[in-house]
Motif scaffolding. Structure first.
Motif, PDB file in Angstrom:
ATOM      1  N   ASP A 252      41.550  56.651 -12.133  1.00 15.86           N
ATOM      2  CA  ASP A 252      41.686  55.202 -12.307  1.00 15.86           C
ATOM      3  C   ASP A 252      40.622  54.470 -11.496  1.00 15.86           C
ATOM      4  O   ASP A 252      39.935  53.585 -12.002  1.00 15.86           O
ATOM      5  N   LEU A 253      40.511  54.847 -10.226  1.00 16.12           N
ATOM      6  CA  LEU A 253      39.595  54.115  -9.346  1.00 16.12           C
ATOM      7  C   LEU A 253      38.137  54.418  -9.673  1.00 16.12           C
ATOM      8  O   LEU A 253      37.257  53.579  -9.471  1.00 16.12           O
ATOM      9  N   ASN A 254      37.888  55.614 -10.216  1.00 15.90           N
ATOM     10  CA  ASN A 254      36.514  55.955 -10.602  1.00 15.90           C
ATOM     11  C   ASN A 254      35.969  55.039 -11.689  1.00 15.90           C
ATOM     12  O   ASN A 254      34.758  54.862 -11.813  1.00 15.90           O
ATOM     13  N   ASN A 255      36.885  54.432 -12.478  1.00 12.03           N
ATOM     14  CA  ASN A 255      36.444  53.455 -13.478  1.00 12.03           C
ATOM     15  C   ASN A 255      35.675  52.303 -12.852  1.00 12.03           C
ATOM     16  O   ASN A 255      34.919  51.616 -13.519  1.00 12.03           O
ATOM     17  N   PHE A 256      35.953  52.066 -11.575  1.00 13.62           N
ATOM     18  CA  PHE A 256      35.356  50.903 -10.914  1.00 13.62           C
ATOM     19  C   PHE A 256      34.398  51.313  -9.794  1.00 13.62           C
ATOM     20  O   PHE A 256      33.984  50.492  -9.005  1.00 13.62           O
ATOM     21  N   GLY A 257      34.115  52.591  -9.713  1.00 16.63           N
ATOM     22  CA  GLY A 257      33.118  53.034  -8.748  1.00 16.63           C
ATOM     23  C   GLY A 257      33.637  53.972  -7.680  1.00 16.63           C
ATOM     24  O   GLY A 257      32.872  54.443  -6.851  1.00 16.63           O
ATOM     25  N   GLY A 258      34.955  54.247  -7.693  1.00 12.75           N
ATOM     26  CA  GLY A 258      35.468  55.276  -6.776  1.00 12.75           C
ATOM     27  C   GLY A 258      36.136  54.758  -5.524  1.00 12.75           C
ATOM     28  O   GLY A 258      37.335  54.748  -5.426  1.00 12.75           O
ATOM     29  N   PHE A 259      35.376  54.311  -4.551  1.00 10.00           N
ATOM     30  CA  PHE A 259      35.878  53.749  -3.280  1.00 10.00           C
ATOM     31  C   PHE A 259      36.359  54.786  -2.275  1.00 10.00           C
ATOM     32  O   PHE A 259      36.636  54.440  -1.135  1.00 10.00           O
ATOM     33  N   GLY A 260      36.506  56.041  -2.683  1.00  5.46           N
ATOM     34  CA  GLY A 260      37.016  57.033  -1.744  1.00  5.46           C
ATOM     35  C   GLY A 260      35.875  57.838  -1.147  1.00  5.46           C
ATOM     36  O   GLY A 260      34.760  57.836  -1.661  1.00  5.46           O
ATOM     37  N   GLN A 261      36.183  58.509  -0.038  1.00  6.95           N
ATOM     38  CA  GLN A 261      35.172  59.339   0.586  1.00  6.95           C
ATOM     39  C   GLN A 261      35.816  60.694   0.836  1.00  6.95           C
ATOM     40  O   GLN A 261      36.915  60.761   1.413  1.00  6.95           O
ATOM     41  N   GLN A 262      35.139  61.742   0.403  1.00 11.52           N
ATOM     42  CA  GLN A 262      35.670  63.100   0.583  1.00 11.52           C
ATOM     43  C   GLN A 262      36.068  63.320   2.042  1.00 11.52           C
ATOM     44  O   GLN A 262      35.265  63.067   2.943  1.00 11.52           O
ATOM     45  N   GLY A 263      37.302  63.738   2.263  1.00 17.89           N
ATOM     46  CA  GLY A 263      37.742  64.087   3.614  1.00 17.89           C
ATOM     47  C   GLY A 263      38.151  62.891   4.451  1.00 17.89           C
ATOM     48  O   GLY A 263      38.694  63.042   5.543  1.00 17.89           O
ATOM     49  N   TYR A 264      37.917  61.681   3.937  1.00 21.29           N
ATOM     50  CA  TYR A 264      38.302  60.488   4.695  1.00 21.29           C
ATOM     51  C   TYR A 264      39.434  59.746   3.993  1.00 21.29           C
ATOM     52  O   TYR A 264      40.337  59.214   4.616  1.00 21.29           O
ATOM     53  N   GLY A 265      39.368  59.762   2.673  1.00 23.32           N
ATOM     54  CA  GLY A 265      40.366  59.008   1.908  1.00 23.32           C
ATOM     55  C   GLY A 265      39.885  57.605   1.632  1.00 23.32           C
ATOM     56  O   GLY A 265      38.676  57.343   1.623  1.00 23.32           O
ATOM     57  N   TYR A 266      40.834  56.697   1.451  1.00 25.68           N
ATOM     58  CA  TYR A 266      40.484  55.315   1.122  1.00 25.68           C
ATOM     59  C   TYR A 266      40.683  54.415   2.342  1.00 25.68           C
ATOM     60  O   TYR A 266      41.681  54.528   3.045  1.00 25.68           O
ATOM     61  N   ASN A 267      39.721  53.527   2.546  1.00 26.29           N
ATOM     62  CA  ASN A 267      39.896  52.469   3.532  1.00 26.29           C
ATOM     63  C   ASN A 267      40.774  51.405   2.876  1.00 26.29           C
ATOM     64  O   ASN A 267      40.374  50.757   1.899  1.00 26.29           O
ATOM     65  N   VAL A 268      41.988  51.228   3.400  1.00 30.78           N
ATOM     66  CA  VAL A 268      43.001  50.398   2.733  1.00 30.78           C
ATOM     67  C   VAL A 268      42.530  48.954   2.583  1.00 30.78           C
ATOM     68  O   VAL A 268      42.615  48.365   1.499  1.00 30.78           O
ATOM     69  N   ASN A 269      42.027  48.389   3.670  1.00 34.17           N
ATOM     70  CA  ASN A 269      41.614  46.992   3.635  1.00 34.17           C
ATOM     71  C   ASN A 269      40.477  46.765   2.633  1.00 34.17           C
ATOM     72  O   ASN A 269      40.495  45.823   1.849  1.00 34.17           O
ATOM     73  N   TYR A 270      39.507  47.685   2.653  1.00 28.49           N
ATOM     74  CA  TYR A 270      38.365  47.566   1.742  1.00 28.49           C
ATOM     75  C   TYR A 270      38.828  47.679   0.287  1.00 28.49           C
ATOM     76  O   TYR A 270      38.471  46.865  -0.569  1.00 28.49           O
ATOM     77  N   LEU A 271      39.664  48.687   0.027  1.00 27.19           N
ATOM     78  CA  LEU A 271      40.121  48.918  -1.345  1.00 27.19           C
ATOM     79  C   LEU A 271      40.973  47.742  -1.832  1.00 27.19           C
ATOM     80  O   LEU A 271      40.873  47.315  -2.999  1.00 27.19           O
TER      81      LEU A 271
END
Lengths: 212, 212
Positions: free
Chosen positions: B50-69
């Motif tokens: 789902d998120l890859n449709n908009f460019g991803g936002f995740g980082q391998q081994g880090y996960g998602y930055n909640v505030n940024y996402l």
């Protein structure tokens, strides 16, 4: 073995029912899938596929008998029987639901409405008196309740839903802005108004980009 | 060329936004797709897709930055800007929408409410006075209106929607029990409460068959 119907098909069923009802009101006795397709803005093949999930109902060269299909659709939707509904939460939304006379026409009978705000308990909504939420358990034990509509803040709805499930309620119409995690044999239909508005915003924003 | 996003994905976006908002409130700064998956009850692969449709936002081994996402999601949904809303229809439902304070938090600002019933025109709803529907055209010409919510009977809504379209309104939040057939550059989000209730009835009826 019952065939599993996809949620996309289920989502479309009430729309068929609505169009068939309108056709009946207009006195239309039969309709081809082509004509129905044009009216509803979906392809004729989609209509045939959707209805084939339930046995078809059409006859080559004749089309659909509107009255028969309307009645069959009401059985499929389970609205050939009445459903007893209670509303928890008598704020603006709860009262709006309580006053929506269209539901009764489809056999959705609203029997009681509850709130925990002493300022409004006892006041009348439609032809009901708002009951105190602390009478809820008693009411559910002594009356048949098919569906509970939850129009309360999300912090309360989890607790209330779990209590109602333990009392045997099997269906929730959830207006609270939260996902209720309930046992597998309980059905939940969510109406998340904020999310609906966000989808509209998404589509508006992206349409504007397309049409600029 | 902008990628076409499926309506199933669009339907899920506000839910991501809601969960991210809750995480922020709980002080969570980052989250793996696995943890988010467990919380939301969808697979981690679905979230990534789902998120890859908009460019991803995740980082391998880090996960998602909640505030940024959360902020990116609000941009995607177009709710980083305010939307000006009018409501046509000040019956129970129109008034319930008008009084829903949650919308303002998401930038949906309800500026005016109209009705053609002389008994309620002039009465106050929230901090607005109900205006006469015959002032609607004037209002729309002199004020910026992003979204019109229609909470009126279906016979009126077609006419009103077409009038509003001719005045430049591009988005409708439609509570009337009818499909508005509007030009392609106009977006419509339907909230058909009766149909929602019929879906609940369908699922209840068929669940009962399964669990008998």
């Amino acid at each position: 073995m019952k065939k599993e119907i996809s949620s996309a098909v289920i989502k479309r069923l009430p729309r068929y029912y609505r169009y068939l009802g309108e056709l009946l009101e207009e006195g239309v006795e039969r309709i081809s899938s082509g004509e129905l397709s044009e009216k509803m803005g979906v392809t004729a093949s989609q209509i045939r596929q959707d209805l084939n999930n339930f046995g078809g109902f059409g006859q080559q060269g004749y089309g659909y008998n509107v009255n028969y299909l309307y009645k069959e659709m009401s059985k499929i939707l389970g609205i050939d029987n009445n459903h007893n509904i209670i509303i928890v939460g008598a704020g603006n939304l709860g009262q709006a639901i309580a006053n929506y006379s269209n539901f009764a026409k489809r056999g959705f009978i609203i029997n009681a409405i509850f709130d925990n705000n002493p300022d409004i308990v006892g006041k009348e909504v439609g032809d009901m008196k708002i009951m105190d939420t602390n009478e809820l358990a008693d009411y559910v034990m002594n009356n048949h309740v098919d569906i509970a509509a939850l129009a309360i803040p999300k912090v309360e709805s989890t607790v209330i839903a779990q209590e109602l499930v333990s009392l045997g309620v099997k269906a929730f119409w959830n207006f609270s802005h939260i996902d209720l995690n309930l046992p597998e044999d309980v059905v939940v239909e969510n109406v998340h108004l904020s999310e609906s508005l966000m989808r509209l915003s998404y589509n508006l924003t992206n349409k504007e980009k397309t049409f600029l």
